[in-house]
Design an enzyme around this catalytic site. Structure first.
Site, short mmCIF file in Angstrom:
data_model
loop_
_atom_site.label_atom_id
_atom_site.label_comp_id
_atom_site.label_asym_id
_atom_site.label_seq_id
_atom_site.Cartn_x
_atom_site.Cartn_y
_atom_site.Cartn_z
N ARG A 1 -4.81 -15.48 -14.92
CA ARG A 1 -4.03 -14.24 -15.00
C ARG A 1 -3.40 -14.09 -16.38
O ARG A 1 -3.34 -13.00 -16.94
CB ARG A 1 -2.95 -14.23 -13.93
CG ARG A 1 -3.48 -14.14 -12.51
CD ARG A 1 -3.90 -12.76 -12.13
NE ARG A 1 -2.77 -11.84 -12.01
CZ ARG A 1 -2.87 -10.56 -11.63
NH1 ARG A 1 -4.06 -10.06 -11.34
NH2 ARG A 1 -1.82 -9.81 -11.54
N HIS B 1 -10.70 -7.32 -13.52
CA HIS B 1 -9.83 -7.61 -12.38
C HIS B 1 -9.80 -9.11 -12.16
O HIS B 1 -10.82 -9.79 -12.26
CB HIS B 1 -10.35 -6.94 -11.11
CG HIS B 1 -9.71 -7.47 -9.87
ND1 HIS B 1 -8.47 -7.05 -9.43
CD2 HIS B 1 -10.11 -8.43 -8.98
CE1 HIS B 1 -8.16 -7.70 -8.33
NE2 HIS B 1 -9.13 -8.55 -8.03
#
Length: 212
Positions: free
Chosen positions: A146, A176
């Site tokens: 992330r 994503h």
């Protein structure tokens, strides 16, 4: 113990009595693993999880889903994004190019179904340009992945992150990444079947992930 969908993977934590040992076939059997561990990995102190079903035994080793969306594919930067994860030492477990159906897109974004931009988002990723779906594995890969991807809004992403390097618009933010173990479990089950997930150990892993 998290119970994932039938098509996803499963994990289990090792018993405390097995801490600080080199895990081999006997340890895998004791933990209910269904796959053989080709090369044992010494585990030092710290939180541990075992991707037992696929035989990868490394603490903080959790699989994550990562999708390069149609703008990233159209801009031909797929290889550059993959290189970021490979160069850091994470292992590519699965990869494929998919042109998503409406059903797949809706299920992937089901948590956003009540948001006003949901229909446009579904149309966007089902426009005909493929999505590159990937699964990565390695130490702390969900949280670190992330950070590597960057904030949802590229203008708030750190310079050097993927979105901070390649994107400026939240509507075209390239990629994503699963934000938790639970979402990774769900998304891997949506985009891949069990036979598409590989089990192997890169030769450099003991050097990359050792803490001593």
């Amino acid at each position: 113990m998290i119970n994932p969908p039938a098509r996803a993977f499963s994990t289990a934590r090792p018993a405390s009595s097995l801490r600080n040992v080199a895990y081999g076939v006997s340890a895998a059997a004791a933990l209910g693993a269904t796959a053989f561990v080709a090369q044992p990995v010494h585990l030092d102190a710290g939180a541990r999880t075992i991707a037992a079903r696929y035989g990868i035994m490394l603490y903080d080793s959790k699989r994550r889903s990562l999708n390069i969306f149609v703008d990233g594919v159209s801009r031909q930067i797929v290889g550059k994004i993959i290189s970021r994860f490979e160069e850091r030492g994470y292992k590519l477990v699965a990869v494929k190019s998919v042109t998503p159906s409406k059903e797949l897109a809706k299920e992937h974004y089901v948590d956003l179904a009540n948001r006003p931009f949901y229909p446009g988002l579904v149309d966007y990723i089902t426009s005909g340009t493929p999505v590159v779906a990937l699964v990565w594995e390695g130490k702390d890969v969900i949280r670190q992945g992330r950070r590597m991807v960057g904030a949802t809004n590229p203008l708030q992403s750190d310079p050097g992150s993927i979105r901070g390097t390649y994107a400026v618009s939240v509507g075209r933010n390239i990629i994503h990444a699963s934000d938790s173990f639970e979402s990774a479990t769900k998304e891997i089950g949506l985009w891949f079947n069990e036979k598409e997930l590989s089990s192997y150990e890169p030769i450099a892993w003991p050097w990359i992930f050792s803490d001593n």
